[in-house]
Design a protein around this motif. Sequence first.
Motif, PDB file in Angstrom:
ATOM      1  N   ILE A  52      -3.262   4.927  -1.494  1.00  0.00           N
ATOM      2  CA  ILE A  52      -4.265   5.986  -1.632  1.00  0.00           C
ATOM      3  C   ILE A  52      -4.344   6.812  -0.349  1.00  0.00           C
ATOM      4  CG2 ILE A  52      -6.513   5.042  -0.880  1.00  0.00           C
ATOM      5  CD1 ILE A  52      -6.157   6.331  -4.299  1.00  0.00           C
ATOM      6  N   THR A  53      -4.224   6.172   0.805  1.00  0.00           N
ATOM      7  CA  THR A  53      -4.331   6.967   2.036  1.00  0.00           C
ATOM      8  C   THR A  53      -3.115   7.888   2.163  1.00  0.00           C
ATOM      9  OG1 THR A  53      -3.517   5.077   3.258  1.00  0.00           O
ATOM     10  CG2 THR A  53      -5.834   5.523   3.467  1.00  0.00           C
ATOM     11  N   ARG A  54      -1.928   7.399   1.719  1.00  0.00           N
ATOM     12  CA  ARG A  54      -0.757   8.296   1.795  1.00  0.00           C
ATOM     13  C   ARG A  54      -0.885   9.436   0.801  1.00  0.00           C
ATOM     14  NH1 ARG A  54       4.595   4.755   3.064  1.00  0.00           N
ATOM     15  NH2 ARG A  54       3.546   3.178   4.314  1.00  0.00           N
ATOM     16  N   LEU A  55      -1.431   9.120  -0.382  1.00  0.00           N
ATOM     17  CA  LEU A  55      -1.619  10.163  -1.407  1.00  0.00           C
ATOM     18  C   LEU A  55      -2.567  11.246  -0.893  1.00  0.00           C
ATOM     19  CD1 LEU A  55      -1.116  10.772  -4.508  1.00  0.00           C
ATOM     20  CD2 LEU A  55      -3.292   9.653  -4.915  1.00  0.00           C
ATOM     21  N   LEU A  56      -3.645  10.792  -0.270  1.00  0.00           N
ATOM     22  CA  LEU A  56      -4.636  11.752   0.216  1.00  0.00           C
ATOM     23  C   LEU A  56      -4.201  12.409   1.523  1.00  0.00           C
ATOM     24  CD1 LEU A  56      -7.971   9.802  -0.359  1.00  0.00           C
ATOM     25  CD2 LEU A  56      -7.150  11.726  -1.666  1.00  0.00           C
ATOM     26  N   GLY A  57      -3.295  11.746   2.249  1.00  0.00           N
ATOM     27  CA  GLY A  57      -2.929  12.265   3.562  1.00  0.00           C
ATOM     28  C   GLY A  57      -3.979  11.919   4.609  1.00  0.00           C
ATOM     29  N   VAL A  58      -4.532  10.711   4.486  1.00  0.00           N
ATOM     30  CA  VAL A  58      -5.570  10.262   5.415  1.00  0.00           C
ATOM     31  C   VAL A  58      -4.941   9.258   6.385  1.00  0.00           C
ATOM     32  CG1 VAL A  58      -7.684   8.880   5.544  1.00  0.00           C
ATOM     33  CG2 VAL A  58      -7.401  10.529   3.715  1.00  0.00           C
ATOM     34  N   PRO A  59      -5.214   9.370   7.703  1.00  0.00           N
ATOM     35  CA  PRO A  59      -4.639   8.395   8.626  1.00  0.00           C
ATOM     36  C   PRO A  59      -5.083   6.966   8.279  1.00  0.00           C
ATOM     37  CG  PRO A  59      -5.715  10.191   9.808  1.00  0.00           C
ATOM     38  CD  PRO A  59      -6.039  10.371   8.362  1.00  0.00           C
ATOM     39  N   SER A  60      -4.139   5.998   8.366  1.00  0.00           N
ATOM     40  CA  SER A  60      -4.478   4.657   7.867  1.00  0.00           C
ATOM     41  C   SER A  60      -5.474   3.920   8.751  1.00  0.00           C
ATOM     42  CB  SER A  60      -3.232   3.809   7.615  1.00  0.00           C
ATOM     43  OG  SER A  60      -2.392   3.869   8.707  1.00  0.00           O
ATOM     44  N   GLU A  61      -5.804   4.489   9.917  1.00  0.00           N
ATOM     45  CA  GLU A  61      -6.845   3.839  10.746  1.00  0.00           C
ATOM     46  C   GLU A  61      -8.208   3.828  10.020  1.00  0.00           C
ATOM     47  OE1 GLU A  61      -5.924   7.017  13.187  1.00  0.00           O
ATOM     48  OE2 GLU A  61      -7.986   7.681  13.543  1.00  0.00           O
ATOM     49  N   HIS A  62      -8.357   4.702   9.012  1.00  0.00           N
ATOM     50  CA  HIS A  62      -9.637   4.740   8.290  1.00  0.00           C
ATOM     51  C   HIS A  62      -9.739   3.676   7.197  1.00  0.00           C
ATOM     52  CE1 HIS A  62     -10.556   8.254  10.477  1.00  0.00           C
ATOM     53  NE2 HIS A  62      -9.753   9.061   9.808  1.00  0.00           N
ATOM     54  N   LEU A  63      -8.626   2.940   6.973  1.00  0.00           N
ATOM     55  CA  LEU A  63      -8.611   1.980   5.866  1.00  0.00           C
ATOM     56  C   LEU A  63      -9.758   0.965   5.876  1.00  0.00           C
ATOM     57  CD1 LEU A  63      -4.862   1.113   5.276  1.00  0.00           C
ATOM     58  CD2 LEU A  63      -6.495   2.111   3.717  1.00  0.00           C
ATOM     59  N   PRO A  64     -10.060   0.332   7.031  1.00  0.00           N
ATOM     60  CA  PRO A  64     -11.132  -0.672   6.988  1.00  0.00           C
ATOM     61  C   PRO A  64     -12.473  -0.090   6.535  1.00  0.00           C
ATOM     62  CG  PRO A  64      -9.876  -0.853   9.030  1.00  0.00           C
ATOM     63  CD  PRO A  64      -9.405   0.386   8.342  1.00  0.00           C
ATOM     64  N   ALA A  65     -12.781   1.134   6.974  1.00  0.00           N
ATOM     65  CA  ALA A  65     -14.052   1.750   6.565  1.00  0.00           C
ATOM     66  C   ALA A  65     -14.047   2.028   5.063  1.00  0.00           C
ATOM     67  CB  ALA A  65     -14.286   3.041   7.353  1.00  0.00           C
ATOM     68  N   PHE A  66     -12.899   2.495   4.543  1.00  0.00           N
ATOM     69  CA  PHE A  66     -12.810   2.763   3.104  1.00  0.00           C
ATOM     70  C   PHE A  66     -12.980   1.467   2.312  1.00  0.00           C
ATOM     71  CE2 PHE A  66      -9.961   6.800   3.468  1.00  0.00           C
ATOM     72  CZ  PHE A  66     -11.030   7.465   4.024  1.00  0.00           C
ATOM     73  N   SER A  67     -12.325   0.416   2.821  1.00  0.00           N
ATOM     74  CA  SER A  67     -12.411  -0.887   2.140  1.00  0.00           C
ATOM     75  C   SER A  67     -13.850  -1.354   2.045  1.00  0.00           C
ATOM     76  CB  SER A  67     -11.719  -1.951   2.989  1.00  0.00           C
ATOM     77  OG  SER A  67     -10.485  -2.200   2.565  1.00  0.00           O
ATOM     78  N   ALA A  68     -14.566  -1.260   3.182  1.00  0.00           N
ATOM     79  CA  ALA A  68     -15.949  -1.745   3.226  1.00  0.00           C
ATOM     80  C   ALA A  68     -16.813  -0.938   2.266  1.00  0.00           C
ATOM     81  CB  ALA A  68     -16.492  -1.652   4.643  1.00  0.00           C
ATOM     82  N   ALA A  69     -16.595   0.378   2.231  1.00  0.00           N
ATOM     83  CA  ALA A  69     -17.424   1.219   1.359  1.00  0.00           C
ATOM     84  C   ALA A  69     -17.146   0.907  -0.105  1.00  0.00           C
ATOM     85  CB  ALA A  69     -17.160   2.687   1.640  1.00  0.00           C
ATOM     86  N   ALA A  70     -15.858   0.729  -0.434  1.00  0.00           N
ATOM     87  CA  ALA A  70     -15.513   0.445  -1.831  1.00  0.00           C
ATOM     88  C   ALA A  70     -16.141  -0.878  -2.243  1.00  0.00           C
ATOM     89  CB  ALA A  70     -14.001   0.407  -2.016  1.00  0.00           C
TER      90      ALA A  70
END
Length: 329
Positions: A77-95
């Motif tokens: 999803i981060t590659r699809l959106l073009g979001v740097p993967s450093e944001h992954l932990p925050a996305f995980s927690a929110a989901a």
Amino acid sequence: MDGVIAAWIGTHNALNSYGDDHRQLRAPIAAALTRRRVEAMVPEIESIVQDVLDGLGAHEDVDLVQSYALPIPHEVITRLLGVPSEHLPAFSAAAAGLFDTTASAEAVGRSMGAVLAILDQLVASARDRPEDNLIGDLVRAADASESPLSNTELRDQLMLIIIAGTETTVHAIGTLLVHLLSHPDQHALVSSGQVSMDVALAESLRLKPPIAAVPLRFAVRQFEDSRNGEQFGEGEIILIHLAAAGLDPERYADPERFDVQRADTRSLAFGYGPHVCPGAALATREVVIAVTRFLERFPDARLAVAPEQLQEPSSFISNGYRSIPGRLA
Ligand code: HEM
């Protein structure tokens, strides 16, 4: 309403809209997820899966959710959106926070707040200079429309894609692994090629779909349920239980049984009608690749506990396993 349900229904995105508004919000998402686009992503999905498998190599006992099912959809999803993967932990927690229907309003607010701040920044920079990724596509579509979306609405759309595209796929991978690892006869039918992994996934989604229910639907007009005569007034809340539909004994023989050879494995796991999941082709590709490659790499993998002991999420929305202790060799 506050807490989790407010976070689900209090936003303006494709899932919560209707009619022309819905069509306008859904079109750029659906355009980014066509079968052709998804096929073009397959080499990237394969490479993400290989990297995650390589990371598992040195271990014998692993949690198949944290170490396998979760990193794959998050990276996609981060590659699809073009979001740097450093944001992954925050996305995980929110989901995870959004799907925990027992969480307090404060806890949901905290995990959401972190992600909304990141998304605000991403939207602002994409508005200045839209790139060739899904965020860029959404910004261009939003700007071209007759009623352009505000930055907040764009942000809510991104949030929907992250939420809809990750937690769901994590559970789809985990649950299919559990079904196959705990049913050696069914696993053998798939590994021998007699039944395709696509069919095994469809059966797994029928039996235990990652989204048990989508909150919320509202009656747009007064109507009567033709099957049982129940009356619904305009504006009345409706919570449709997709997971229960997959266990309907009038439709499926012996519905609780995982049977990859059943005649009809179609179900409501991806929803139905105008809101039907636009990410179904991507999710199917991801799950089939992830589970196929895992079983090829670790043919002797097994569950470390009985399936009945696996813990489920505290949620009436998401459906799957919180952790899956596995033994790889
Ligand atoms: C196995 C994984 C997945 C499952 C089980 C799933 C399931 C669902 C369901 C049940 C709905 C609601 C449909 C309805 O209300 O009738 C939905 C909507 C949606 N899904 Fe998925 N989904 C999955 C993966 C994905 C992925 C990978 C993406 C995007 C990358 C995605 C994006 C969306 C979006 C944007 C919507 C809202 C569509 C609309 O309201 O028009 N989903 N999904």
